[in-house]
Write a protein that holds these residues in place. Structure first.
Motif, PDB file in Angstrom:
ATOM      1  N   GLU A 149       0.862  -1.169   0.000  1.00  0.00           N
ATOM      2  CA  GLU A 149       0.000   0.000   0.000  1.00  0.00           C
ATOM      3  C   GLU A 149       0.904   1.227   0.000  1.00  0.00           C
ATOM      4  O   GLU A 149       1.840   1.301   0.796  1.00  0.00           O
TER       5      GLU A 149
ATOM      6  N   ASP B  66      -3.824  -2.595  -8.023  1.00  0.00           N
ATOM      7  CA  ASP B  66      -5.143  -3.151  -7.725  1.00  0.00           C
ATOM      8  C   ASP B  66      -6.201  -2.067  -7.564  1.00  0.00           C
ATOM      9  O   ASP B  66      -7.332  -2.235  -8.020  1.00  0.00           O
ATOM     10  N   ASN B  67      -5.843  -0.972  -6.913  1.00  0.00           N
ATOM     11  CA  ASN B  67      -6.826   0.064  -6.616  1.00  0.00           C
ATOM     12  C   ASN B  67      -6.118   1.396  -6.394  1.00  0.00           C
ATOM     13  O   ASN B  67      -5.046   1.438  -5.798  1.00  0.00           O
TER      14      ASN B  67
ATOM     15  N   GLU C 274      -7.146   5.221  -4.853  1.00  0.00           N
ATOM     16  CA  GLU C 274      -8.159   6.050  -4.203  1.00  0.00           C
ATOM     17  C   GLU C 274      -7.613   7.462  -4.033  1.00  0.00           C
ATOM     18  O   GLU C 274      -6.557   7.649  -3.435  1.00  0.00           O
TER      19      GLU C 274
ATOM     20  N   ILE D 231      -2.630   4.000  -3.065  1.00  0.00           N
ATOM     21  CA  ILE D 231      -2.527   3.008  -4.139  1.00  0.00           C
ATOM     22  C   ILE D 231      -2.269   1.644  -3.509  1.00  0.00           C
ATOM     23  O   ILE D 231      -1.312   1.465  -2.769  1.00  0.00           O
ATOM     24  N   ASP D 232      -3.148   0.673  -3.820  1.00  0.00           N
ATOM     25  CA  ASP D 232      -2.937  -0.720  -3.431  1.00  0.00           C
ATOM     26  C   ASP D 232      -2.338  -1.427  -4.644  1.00  0.00           C
ATOM     27  O   ASP D 232      -2.878  -1.315  -5.750  1.00  0.00           O
TER      28      ASP D 232
ATOM     29  N   ARG E 135      -3.265  -9.221   2.501  1.00  0.00           N
ATOM     30  CA  ARG E 135      -3.843  -9.181   1.142  1.00  0.00           C
ATOM     31  C   ARG E 135      -3.069 -10.016   0.134  1.00  0.00           C
ATOM     32  O   ARG E 135      -3.306  -9.898  -1.057  1.00  0.00           O
TER      33      ARG E 135
END
Length: 97
Positions: A5, A38-39, A41, A63-64, A96
């Motif tokens: 992360e 992955d993601n 935000e 950011i993941d 994760r």
């Protein structure tokens, strides 16, 4: 690949071009050696706990991603030399994997 992360912030007064350029460079640093995002935000503007470089607010992004542990040093180097990124933190997420 391990899960990570990344949380970073830029100057809220920075132009959209500078913000997009920093995001693009981070994306390239993660994905160039097989990492995957992955993601992403956008947390927006938040007040800082203490003044950093005469700033009292920061525009945060989370950011993941999954990457090889050897890539983290290169990502850290890219974040340190990018003038738009004021502070950053990369955290390993073992929950994760």
């Amino acid at each position: 690949m391990k899960a990570y992360e990344l949380l970073y912030f830029v100057d809220p007064q920075a132009t959209e071009e500078a913000r997009a350029g920093a995001t693009k460079r981070i994306d390239v640093a993660i994905t160039e050696n097989g990492g995957t995002i992955d993601n992403v935000e956008d947390w927006g503007k938040h007040k800082l706990a203490f003044e950093i470089d005469k700033l009292t607010e920061g525009d945060y992004t989370l950011i993941d991603f999954h990457a090889d542990p050897t890539q983290i040093a290169e990502l850290d180097r890219v974040l340190r030399i990018n003038d738009a990124v004021k502070r950053h933190m990369v955290v390993r997420r073992s929950d994760r994997d």
